[in-house]
Design an enzyme around this catalytic site. Sequence first.
Site, short mmCIF file in Angstrom:
data_model
loop_
_atom_site.label_atom_id
_atom_site.label_comp_id
_atom_site.label_asym_id
_atom_site.label_seq_id
_atom_site.Cartn_x
_atom_site.Cartn_y
_atom_site.Cartn_z
CB VAL A 9 -0.87 -0.54 1.44
CG1 VAL A 9 0.04 0.33 2.59
CG2 VAL A 9 -2.16 1.08 0.86
CB SER A 10 2.05 3.81 -2.24
OG SER A 10 0.73 3.92 -3.47
CB THR A 11 -1.56 6.85 -1.28
OG1 THR A 11 -2.77 6.53 -1.64
CG2 THR A 11 -0.15 7.05 -2.13
#
Length: 487
Positions: A9-11
């Site tokens: 997950v990045s954001t």
Amino acid sequence: MRVAIYVRVSTEEQAEEGYSIKAQVDRLNAYASSQDWKVVHTYIDDGESAKDMKRTQLTVMLTDLKKDKFDCVLVYRLDRLTRSVLDLYKMLNLFEEHNVKFKSATEVYDTTTAMGRLFITLVAALAQWERENLGERVRMGMNQKAKEGKWTVSLPPYGYNKDKVDGDQLVINEEEASIVREIFNYYVTGQYGVGKIASLLNQQGIKTKAQHDWNSNTIRYVLTNPIYIGTIRYNFRVNKEQYFEIENAVPAIVEEASFQEVQKILSTRSKHHPRRATSRFIFTSVLKCARCGGNMAGKVSSGEARGGYTTFSYYCVNQKHGTCDLPLISQNYLEVQFLKTIKDWKYKNLLPNGLSKNNSSTTKDLEEKIKRIQKGLKDIDQRRSKWQYAWLNDLISDDDLKNRNEEEQQKENHLRNELESIQQDTSDDIKENMIATALTSLEENWNQLELHEKKKLVEMLVEEMKVDKLIKKRTPDSVGIKEISFN
């Protein structure tokens, strides 16, 4: 089948949409259980983008893959693994090479057939297009935001805070701003280099905005950042072809005159070793050997033979290689000859009233001549308008218009060349008189200056000075300045 789960997950937006780490892990474990697969390892990249393969746990997973630690890689969605077609191609080849399957829990892929590989490649291409398209929109938005004078970076620069009401605006942090002014004040004296200033701040326990110790790079960044005179720069480190500045975007912390003076000192010192820039030798940065053209270095001598005094001298660096025979040049004698050279230069290049010898016209005469030229250029424009009007009304032919325009162009070129020549002469005279004024001030105040102040003035005024030893005597006349050129 041994399964390796990979989640990413990045954001915050992805987490809000249900792609959180916990949500992915729970669903993938449930999926593996439904297939009667054994999960042997879970690789988690939290807060990392899928734009490339430089991810901590992805790197570990690919290493374990080569060690035959699992038979299948399971992801929640393909874009959790990668958003790059090229990276997908590399990983699929690696999977196939080590007989490892790839499976998405929410998408149907069959990488064992040509059609399946084509399909998964197309999906990856769409994911890459989505990422790049989003990136372009974000960059456009950030550019526009910056052009409006708004702050686009999460961490504000040292000396500023984000406005609590409008987070896109910067306000001065007075405690940090006083340190910024102190940095500029230290440097502008010429007595402190960037390394020494960093040491002073660290000794006082002062930290950077990121709570790190100061170093030469962070001090230099402060000294060269135009934000301290109110100018925001954007794309300074990346996308330099789209670099731009917005003036008066934030409140200034230092005066522009002080900022520009620091830039001049930095530019001068960049040509020389930093240690030479702050040493006790006045002329090292500009001195050249008149015999071989080599650089001159400083030498300190002290002892009872000299009455306990410390003396400063200069030697040609080519002496070490046996290619130059220039004896030592005393700094005290060189100071005497330097002031004498300045005095001689003034008398040779200036008239008694302070005007340059090359300036044969008075200021009033020059003003009248410029006015005459400007009136002539205005008359040419008016005549051109008349010829154009006459041509539009068929009062003159095409050839007549062409000939008249050529005549006017010749007259205009002559007047513009004359104006440029006057302006160039005036500019040269102004520059020469500015040098003379500066040299007069230097000559009158030289003996009241500290060593570092003398050095700073020499660096600002003199570009190069060639010296020689004329006679074997311990007198100022034994030293000669053969050539001197001013900045």
